[in-house]
Design an enzyme around this catalytic site. Structure first.
Site, mmCIF file in Angstrom:
data_model
loop_
_atom_site.group_PDB
_atom_site.id
_atom_site.type_symbol
_atom_site.label_atom_id
_atom_site.label_comp_id
_atom_site.label_asym_id
_atom_site.label_seq_id
_atom_site.Cartn_x
_atom_site.Cartn_y
_atom_site.Cartn_z
ATOM 1 N N HIS A 160 42.328 60.415 52.149
ATOM 2 C CA HIS A 160 40.865 60.215 52.147
ATOM 3 C C HIS A 160 40.270 60.625 50.781
ATOM 4 O O HIS A 160 39.501 61.586 50.683
ATOM 5 C CB HIS A 160 40.298 61.076 53.275
ATOM 6 C CG HIS A 160 38.884 60.840 53.650
ATOM 7 N ND1 HIS A 160 37.825 60.998 52.775
ATOM 8 C CD2 HIS A 160 38.331 60.502 54.836
ATOM 9 C CE1 HIS A 160 36.690 60.753 53.415
ATOM 10 N NE2 HIS A 160 36.959 60.437 54.643
ATOM 11 N N GLU A 265 39.708 55.061 50.208
ATOM 12 C CA GLU A 265 40.751 55.747 50.978
ATOM 13 C C GLU A 265 41.888 54.795 51.355
ATOM 14 O O GLU A 265 41.642 53.640 51.703
ATOM 15 C CB GLU A 265 40.128 56.331 52.252
ATOM 16 C CG GLU A 265 38.929 57.217 51.973
ATOM 17 C CD GLU A 265 38.017 57.377 53.167
ATOM 18 O OE1 GLU A 265 38.519 57.390 54.319
ATOM 19 O OE2 GLU A 265 36.788 57.486 52.965
HETATM 20 O O1 TA6 Z 1 36.195 57.751 55.784
HETATM 21 C C1 TA6 Z 1 34.811 57.715 56.030
HETATM 22 C C2 TA6 Z 1 34.496 58.674 57.174
HETATM 23 O O2 TA6 Z 1 35.196 58.312 58.335
HETATM 24 C C3 TA6 Z 1 32.987 58.699 57.364
HETATM 25 O O3 TA6 Z 1 32.612 58.089 58.584
HETATM 26 C C4 TA6 Z 1 32.649 60.195 57.307
HETATM 27 O O4 TA6 Z 1 32.704 60.767 58.587
HETATM 28 C C5 TA6 Z 1 33.752 60.693 56.378
HETATM 29 O O5 TA6 Z 1 34.909 60.007 56.826
HETATM 30 C C6 TA6 Z 1 33.909 62.181 56.288
HETATM 31 O O6 TA6 Z 1 34.440 62.687 57.463
HETATM 32 P P1 TA6 Z 1 34.557 64.301 57.583
HETATM 33 O O7 TA6 Z 1 35.126 64.556 58.949
HETATM 34 O O8 TA6 Z 1 35.471 64.770 56.493
HETATM 35 O O9 TA6 Z 1 33.157 64.816 57.390
#
Ligand code: TA6
Length: 293
Positions: A160, A265
């Protein structure tokens, strides 16, 4: 109006054990917590990864920035709201299982973790994970997932990655045209097609691109650079910026930070989720490079 950020050092804390990398090609930092790559600065460039000044660096809590490793599910758990978003391996200590300096001058680190009885209540399968980080002129992360149990399992996985950009309102992401994606902004999930060549940013953006093995490219006219994210073993690419309202709701994300970051990601989830046979290994990798323009 927030001012564009500059590619300064990623803001990190020393409250968790980490491996500091300094070789002729790059400097960087990887925490044992989550095998979390937090900084990468190839020679001749500013910091490439992004880290929130509000990030926590504490056991059991995710780090807001760098490269969180998401496993065995992506996003909120599909049934249980009491379980952590993006799975549990990003918030627990991994061990450093190998390291060496390569002839190229790059540094290679291997981190390992495994599920076990302590995770059965969240996910009742046995998986051995290894993250191989190669830090030099490029940054390569390879996540190997071994099914150490006696039956097939399905899982999601994601690297991510948070990138520093000068101003997301002037950045573009290329390479994902022609495919379908799930528009997940605002808590929805609407299927759409990416017809335009470039993704631009005018509001909360949360796009889960499906069935794509394409290289994504971030064009950053403010920092005068292009970041390439090539990948293998991944059929999903996520493009995310929380924008104003969502950034303000995250305690580990300062309100003014959203223009300076962009996630691209490398993942497998939703219709691209993985099924791994007993004894089999799935490898998913991202190879990140930077060029001045
Ligand atoms: O990858 C994008 C996502 O799924 C968004 O929807 C947002 O929730 C982000 O990840 C961050 O997630 P986190 O649980 O690290 O706050």
């Amino acid at each position: 109006m927030s001012t564009p950020s500059t590619a300064t050092e990623a803001i990190v804390r020393d409250t968790l054990p980490f491996v500091a990398v300094a070789n002729p090609l790059a400097t960087g930092r990887v925490y044992l917590h989550g095998a979390h790559v937090a900084q990468w600065r190839p020679v001749g460039h500013g910091e490439v990864l992004w880290m929130s000044a509000r990030s926590l660096f504490a056991d059991g809590k995710p780090i807001r920035g760098g490269v969180p490793v998401c496993f065995p599910w992506f996003g909120p758990h599909p049934e249980r709201s009491d379980l952590p978003a993006h799975g549990f391996v990003r918030s627990r200590a991994w061990r450093l299982s190998g390291h060496d300096e390569l002839p190229s001058g790059a540094t290679r680190l291997v981190f390992a973790t495994a599920t076990g009885p302590e995770t059965d209540a969240q996910w009742p399968h046995r998986a051995d994970l290894a993250l191989t980080v190669t830090m030099g002129t490029t940054l390569t992360l390879e996540l190997a997932i071994v099914n150490a149990g006696g039956a097939p399992f399905t899982c999601d996985a994601a690297l991510h990655t948070y990138f520093t950009v000068g101003d997301v309102r002037r950045a573009r992401v290329l390479g994902l045209q022609g495919g379908e994606y799930l528009d997940r902004a605002g808590g929805q999930s609407v299927r759409a097609r990416q017809d335009a060549d470039a993704i631009t940013f005018t509001g909360e953006t949360d796009r889960f691109h499906l069935a794509t093995e394409a290289e994504a490219v971030i064009e950053d006219p403010v920092l005068h650079r292009r970041i390439r994210i090539a990948k293998r073993g991944s059929r999903s690419t996520v493009v995310w910026n929380p924008w104003i309202a969502k950034a303000a709701k995250m305690p580990d994300f300062a309100d003014h930070e959203w223009p300076g970051m962009l996630c691209v990601e490398t993942a497998n989830a939703f219709s691209d989720r993985l099924t791994i046979a007993p004894g089999a290994t799935h490898r998913m990798a991202a190879e990140i490079s930077v060029e001045s323009v």
